[in-house]
Design a protein around this motif. Structure first.
Motif, PDB file in Angstrom:
ATOM      1  N   PHE A  19      -4.205 -25.403 -13.053  1.00 27.80           N
ATOM      2  CA  PHE A  19      -3.759 -24.819 -11.785  1.00 27.80           C
ATOM      3  C   PHE A  19      -3.686 -25.879 -10.703  1.00 27.80           C
ATOM      4  O   PHE A  19      -4.229 -26.976 -10.846  1.00 27.80           O
ATOM      5  N   ARG A  79      -5.342 -21.604  -1.371  1.00 26.19           N
ATOM      6  CA  ARG A  79      -5.509 -20.685  -2.505  1.00 26.19           C
ATOM      7  C   ARG A  79      -5.136 -21.443  -3.779  1.00 26.19           C
ATOM      8  O   ARG A  79      -4.303 -22.349  -3.738  1.00 26.19           O
ATOM      9  N   SER A  80      -5.717 -21.043  -4.904  1.00 24.67           N
ATOM     10  CA  SER A  80      -5.412 -21.676  -6.192  1.00 24.67           C
ATOM     11  C   SER A  80      -4.454 -20.800  -6.991  1.00 24.67           C
ATOM     12  O   SER A  80      -4.616 -19.577  -7.002  1.00 24.67           O
ATOM     13  N   TYR A  81      -3.494 -21.433  -7.671  1.00 25.61           N
ATOM     14  CA  TYR A  81      -2.599 -20.683  -8.563  1.00 25.61           C
ATOM     15  C   TYR A  81      -2.299 -21.500  -9.817  1.00 25.61           C
ATOM     16  O   TYR A  81      -2.072 -22.707  -9.749  1.00 25.61           O
ATOM     17  N   SER A  82      -2.293 -20.801 -10.956  1.00 29.10           N
ATOM     18  CA  SER A  82      -1.975 -21.437 -12.232  1.00 29.10           C
ATOM     19  C   SER A  82      -0.483 -21.710 -12.308  1.00 29.10           C
ATOM     20  O   SER A  82       0.321 -20.867 -11.895  1.00 29.10           O
ATOM     21  N   VAL A  86       2.970 -16.939 -11.096  1.00 24.27           N
ATOM     22  CA  VAL A  86       3.010 -15.485 -11.291  1.00 24.27           C
ATOM     23  C   VAL A  86       1.852 -14.933 -10.475  1.00 24.27           C
ATOM     24  O   VAL A  86       0.690 -15.257 -10.742  1.00 24.27           O
ATOM     25  N   ILE A  87       2.187 -14.145  -9.454  1.00 24.12           N
ATOM     26  CA  ILE A  87       1.154 -13.739  -8.488  1.00 24.12           C
ATOM     27  C   ILE A  87       1.127 -12.222  -8.324  1.00 24.12           C
ATOM     28  O   ILE A  87       2.167 -11.585  -8.142  1.00 24.12           O
ATOM     29  N   SER A  88      -0.081 -11.676  -8.383  1.00 22.64           N
ATOM     30  CA  SER A  88      -0.281 -10.242  -8.152  1.00 22.64           C
ATOM     31  C   SER A  88      -0.655 -10.022  -6.699  1.00 22.64           C
ATOM     32  O   SER A  88      -1.519 -10.740  -6.163  1.00 22.64           O
ATOM     33  N   VAL A  96      -2.462  -8.595  -3.501  1.00 18.90           N
ATOM     34  CA  VAL A  96      -3.784  -8.058  -3.161  1.00 18.90           C
ATOM     35  C   VAL A  96      -3.650  -7.415  -1.786  1.00 18.90           C
ATOM     36  O   VAL A  96      -3.201  -8.072  -0.840  1.00 18.90           O
ATOM     37  N   GLY A 118      -4.278  -9.163   1.560  1.00 18.53           N
ATOM     38  CA  GLY A 118      -4.526 -10.578   1.239  1.00 18.53           C
ATOM     39  C   GLY A 118      -3.670 -11.499   2.095  1.00 18.53           C
ATOM     40  O   GLY A 118      -2.497 -11.232   2.341  1.00 18.53           O
ATOM     41  N   ARG A 119      -4.266 -12.597   2.490  1.00 19.09           N
ATOM     42  CA  ARG A 119      -3.571 -13.520   3.397  1.00 19.09           C
ATOM     43  C   ARG A 119      -2.418 -14.230   2.677  1.00 19.09           C
ATOM     44  O   ARG A 119      -1.302 -14.303   3.203  1.00 19.09           O
ATOM     45  N   ALA A 120      -2.682 -14.750   1.479  1.00 20.85           N
ATOM     46  CA  ALA A 120      -1.604 -15.403   0.720  1.00 20.85           C
ATOM     47  C   ALA A 120      -0.573 -14.373   0.281  1.00 20.85           C
ATOM     48  O   ALA A 120       0.633 -14.639   0.275  1.00 20.85           O
ATOM     49  N   THR A 121      -1.053 -13.181  -0.080  1.00 23.49           N
ATOM     50  CA  THR A 121      -0.136 -12.101  -0.472  1.00 23.49           C
ATOM     51  C   THR A 121       0.830 -11.806   0.670  1.00 23.49           C
ATOM     52  O   THR A 121       2.049 -11.737   0.470  1.00 23.49           O
ATOM     53  N   VAL A 151      -2.924 -10.494 -14.292  1.00 28.47           N
ATOM     54  CA  VAL A 151      -2.231 -11.751 -13.988  1.00 28.47           C
ATOM     55  C   VAL A 151      -2.976 -12.959 -14.569  1.00 28.47           C
ATOM     56  O   VAL A 151      -2.477 -14.082 -14.539  1.00 28.47           O
ATOM     57  N   TYR A 198     -10.561 -15.692 -11.986  1.00 24.95           N
ATOM     58  CA  TYR A 198      -9.689 -15.607 -10.818  1.00 24.95           C
ATOM     59  C   TYR A 198     -10.483 -15.003  -9.664  1.00 24.95           C
ATOM     60  O   TYR A 198     -10.283 -13.861  -9.268  1.00 24.95           O
ATOM     61  N   PHE A 254     -11.888 -14.643  -5.760  1.00 29.55           N
ATOM     62  CA  PHE A 254     -11.248 -14.680  -4.453  1.00 29.55           C
ATOM     63  C   PHE A 254     -11.629 -15.995  -3.789  1.00 29.55           C
ATOM     64  O   PHE A 254     -12.637 -16.605  -4.136  1.00 29.55           O
TER      65      PHE A 254
HETATM   66  C1  FAD Z   1      -8.492 -21.204 -10.522  1.00 24.15           C
HETATM   67  C2  FAD Z   1      -7.761 -19.996  -9.954  1.00 24.15           C
HETATM   68  C3  FAD Z   1      -6.456 -19.748 -10.353  1.00 24.15           C
HETATM   69  C4  FAD Z   1      -5.792 -18.622  -9.862  1.00 24.15           C
HETATM   70  N1  FAD Z   1      -4.523 -18.375 -10.293  1.00 24.15           N
HETATM   71  C5  FAD Z   1      -3.906 -17.240  -9.890  1.00 24.15           C
HETATM   72  C6  FAD Z   1      -2.603 -16.913 -10.385  1.00 24.15           C
HETATM   73  O1  FAD Z   1      -1.983 -17.664 -11.165  1.00 24.15           O
HETATM   74  N2  FAD Z   1      -2.041 -15.751  -9.957  1.00 24.15           N
HETATM   75  C7  FAD Z   1      -2.693 -14.905  -9.069  1.00 24.15           C
HETATM   76  O2  FAD Z   1      -2.136 -13.845  -8.723  1.00 24.15           O
HETATM   77  N3  FAD Z   1      -3.917 -15.203  -8.582  1.00 24.15           N
HETATM   78  C8  FAD Z   1      -4.521 -16.355  -8.960  1.00 24.15           C
HETATM   79  N4  FAD Z   1      -5.749 -16.660  -8.438  1.00 24.15           N
HETATM   80  C9  FAD Z   1      -6.290 -15.849  -7.320  1.00 24.15           C
HETATM   81  C10 FAD Z   1      -5.689 -16.415  -6.004  1.00 24.15           C
HETATM   82  O3  FAD Z   1      -6.195 -17.716  -5.770  1.00 24.15           O
HETATM   83  C11 FAD Z   1      -6.023 -15.566  -4.772  1.00 24.15           C
HETATM   84  O4  FAD Z   1      -7.411 -15.358  -4.708  1.00 24.15           O
HETATM   85  C12 FAD Z   1      -5.306 -14.216  -4.791  1.00 24.15           C
HETATM   86  O5  FAD Z   1      -3.892 -14.424  -4.820  1.00 24.15           O
HETATM   87  C13 FAD Z   1      -5.665 -13.388  -3.536  1.00 24.15           C
HETATM   88  O6  FAD Z   1      -5.367 -14.167  -2.399  1.00 24.15           O
HETATM   89  P1  FAD Z   1      -4.991 -13.469  -0.999  1.00 24.15           P
HETATM   90  O7  FAD Z   1      -5.015 -14.560   0.033  1.00 24.15           O
HETATM   91  O8  FAD Z   1      -3.748 -12.653  -1.134  1.00 24.15           O
HETATM   92  O9  FAD Z   1      -6.194 -12.475  -0.761  1.00 24.15           O
HETATM   93  P2  FAD Z   1      -7.492 -12.779   0.174  1.00 24.15           P
HETATM   94  O10 FAD Z   1      -7.058 -12.927   1.600  1.00 24.15           O
HETATM   95  O11 FAD Z   1      -8.237 -13.928  -0.441  1.00 24.15           O
HETATM   96  O12 FAD Z   1      -8.318 -11.467  -0.032  1.00 24.15           O
HETATM   97  C14 FAD Z   1      -8.091 -10.288   0.771  1.00 24.15           C
HETATM   98  C15 FAD Z   1      -9.133  -9.257   0.455  1.00 24.15           C
HETATM   99  O13 FAD Z   1      -8.946  -8.757  -0.866  1.00 24.15           O
HETATM  100  C16 FAD Z   1     -10.068  -9.059  -1.679  1.00 24.15           C
HETATM  101  N5  FAD Z   1      -9.473  -9.546  -2.929  1.00 24.15           N
HETATM  102  C17 FAD Z   1      -8.925 -10.759  -3.153  1.00 24.15           C
HETATM  103  N6  FAD Z   1      -8.421 -10.842  -4.402  1.00 24.15           N
HETATM  104  C18 FAD Z   1      -8.658  -9.638  -4.974  1.00 24.15           C
HETATM  105  C19 FAD Z   1      -8.406  -9.091  -6.250  1.00 24.15           C
HETATM  106  N7  FAD Z   1      -7.807  -9.803  -7.218  1.00 24.15           N
HETATM  107  N8  FAD Z   1      -8.784  -7.815  -6.496  1.00 24.15           N
HETATM  108  C20 FAD Z   1      -9.390  -7.084  -5.551  1.00 24.15           C
HETATM  109  N9  FAD Z   1      -9.680  -7.544  -4.311  1.00 24.15           N
HETATM  110  C21 FAD Z   1      -9.322  -8.797  -4.029  1.00 24.15           C
HETATM  111  C22 FAD Z   1     -10.859 -10.131  -0.955  1.00 24.15           C
HETATM  112  O14 FAD Z   1     -12.247 -10.047  -1.226  1.00 24.15           O
HETATM  113  C23 FAD Z   1     -10.561  -9.808   0.486  1.00 24.15           C
HETATM  114  O15 FAD Z   1     -11.405  -8.787   0.958  1.00 24.15           O
HETATM  115  C24 FAD Z   1      -6.435 -17.764  -8.931  1.00 24.15           C
HETATM  116  C25 FAD Z   1      -7.749 -18.039  -8.521  1.00 24.15           C
HETATM  117  C26 FAD Z   1      -8.398 -19.137  -9.031  1.00 24.15           C
HETATM  118  C27 FAD Z   1      -9.812 -19.409  -8.580  1.00 24.15           C
END
Ligand code: FAD
Length: 282
Positions: A38, A52-55, A71-73, A75, A78-81, A119, A239, A241
């Motif tokens: 990633f 944020r980390s992504y594969s 490939v991103i699901s 959330v 979520g900030r990145a979402t 994902v 994966y 947060f």
């Molecule tokens: C090594 C690594 C590789 C990753 N690769 C991928 C990838 O290829 N594809 C991918 O989609 N994601 C991947 N992730 C997860 C990704 O990095 C983010 O954490 C994810 O996309 C959520 O980020 P966000 O900013 O949208 O949500 P945030 O702003 O981080 O979270 C918003 C809120 O939702 C909660 N939350 C966050 N994630 C989830 C969840 N999955 N389920 C329920 N609640 C959640 C948090 O606690 C917070 O309250 C990976 C993580 C790691 C550590």
């Protein structure tokens, strides 16, 4: 000092109700990575920069070397979402890497088992591509156990089923936690752990890679520990947060892993990055 790269969003494709494929172009640069690794991305929104980390998830062997796919699901909240799922083409991102130990083992094995939920299948996509291109010869069989809530969530179903029918070495089982629908012979109700428990795995000859939500990864590891597997034969990627990444520091690479990384990165003419440093909570 890790080099920071820049890439621009050039395409977005919907894969399911909550998951999208994001394709980026580096402008000519080939970003090195070993299938399964990633990158750590820096995005900027109205509040400022955050990471944020992504594969890397490319599955298509014809993808130009200067492009990569995520490939991103989504959330909720979520900030990145929010940033990515509302982004216009042309969005620019910074990234550093590659990172991660979730790669094919250095040694040949009898059975390679890939376990993913949702994902978490992302890092296995380029791995399946390199297995199909010839790496499969190092294993008697490769079994992907894919956990989803219901059959509509099976990402890349068509491509996975195509590989299943083309490649005698590839086994696919999909485990549906919230659906009893098992109309196809590859669908099973229940969790990936119940599918895994039915495989007669041997820690001396088999190797397991696990990726997805932290609870599933822990459950799978507990089950395999009871079968005398250890951290060298079960490689895990959670994966978590962003705020939890700090707490998850994988064990050091084995000398065999390190040698494989060095050898592969040399082939790319690049230096392997160290495992990621802890992130500050954002
Ligand atoms: C090594 C690594 C590789 C990753 N690769 C991928 C990838 O290829 N594809 C991918 O989609 N994601 C991947 N992730 C997860 C990704 O990095 C983010 O954490 C994810 O996309 C959520 O980020 P966000 O900013 O949208 O949500 P945030 O702003 O981080 O979270 C918003 C809120 O939702 C909660 N939350 C966050 N994630 C989830 C969840 N999955 N389920 C329920 N609640 C959640 C948090 O606690 C917070 O309250 C990976 C993580 C790691 C550590």
């Amino acid at each position: 000092m890790e080099t920071s790269h820049t890439a621009s969003l050039i395409a977005v494709e919907s894969l399911s109700a909550s998951t999208r494929l994001f394709r980026f172009e580096t402008g000519g640069e080939h970003l090195p990575f070993i299938a399964g690794q990633f990158y750590r991305f820096t995005f900027t929104d109205a509040t400022g920069p955050f990471e944020r980390s992504y594969s890397f998830s490319q599955f298509d062997p014809k993808l130009p070397m200067s492009q990569f796919e995520l490939v991103i699901s989504a959330v909720a909240g979520g900030r990145a979402t929010d940033l990515l799922f509302n982004a216009a083409l042309g969005l620019t991102v910074q990234l550093k890497g590659p990172f991660g130990r979730l790669i094919l083992p250095a040694d040949d094995k009898r059975c390679l088992v890939l376990v993913a939920t949702s994902v978490g299948v992302a890092p296995f996509l380029p791995m399946l591509q390199s297995l199909e291109a010839g790496e499969h010869q190092r294993f008697d069989s490769v079994h992907l156990l894919f956990g989803v809530r219901d059959p509509t969530e099976v990402l890349f179903q068509e491509a996975l089923l195509r590989l299943r029918s083309d490649a005698s070495w590839f086994k696919l089982t999909v485990h549906c936690s919230r659906s009893q629908d098992a109309s196809m012979d590859w669908q099973h109700p229940g969790y990936v752990t119940s599918g895994l428990a039915q495989l007669a795995l041997d820690p001396k000859s088999d190797h397991v890679l696990v990726c997805g939500n932290p609870k599933m990864v822990d459950d799978v590891y507990a089950l395999l520990r009871a079968q005398h597997f250890g951290p060298r034969s079960v490689i895990r990627e959670k994966y978590v947060f962003a705020v939890q990444e700090k707490a998850v520091q994988g064990p050091a690479r084995s000398s065999a892993d390190e040698a494989l990384l060095q050898q592969k990165m040399k082939a790319y003419g690049a230096t392997p990055a160290t495992d990621p440093k802890p992130l500050k909570p954002v």
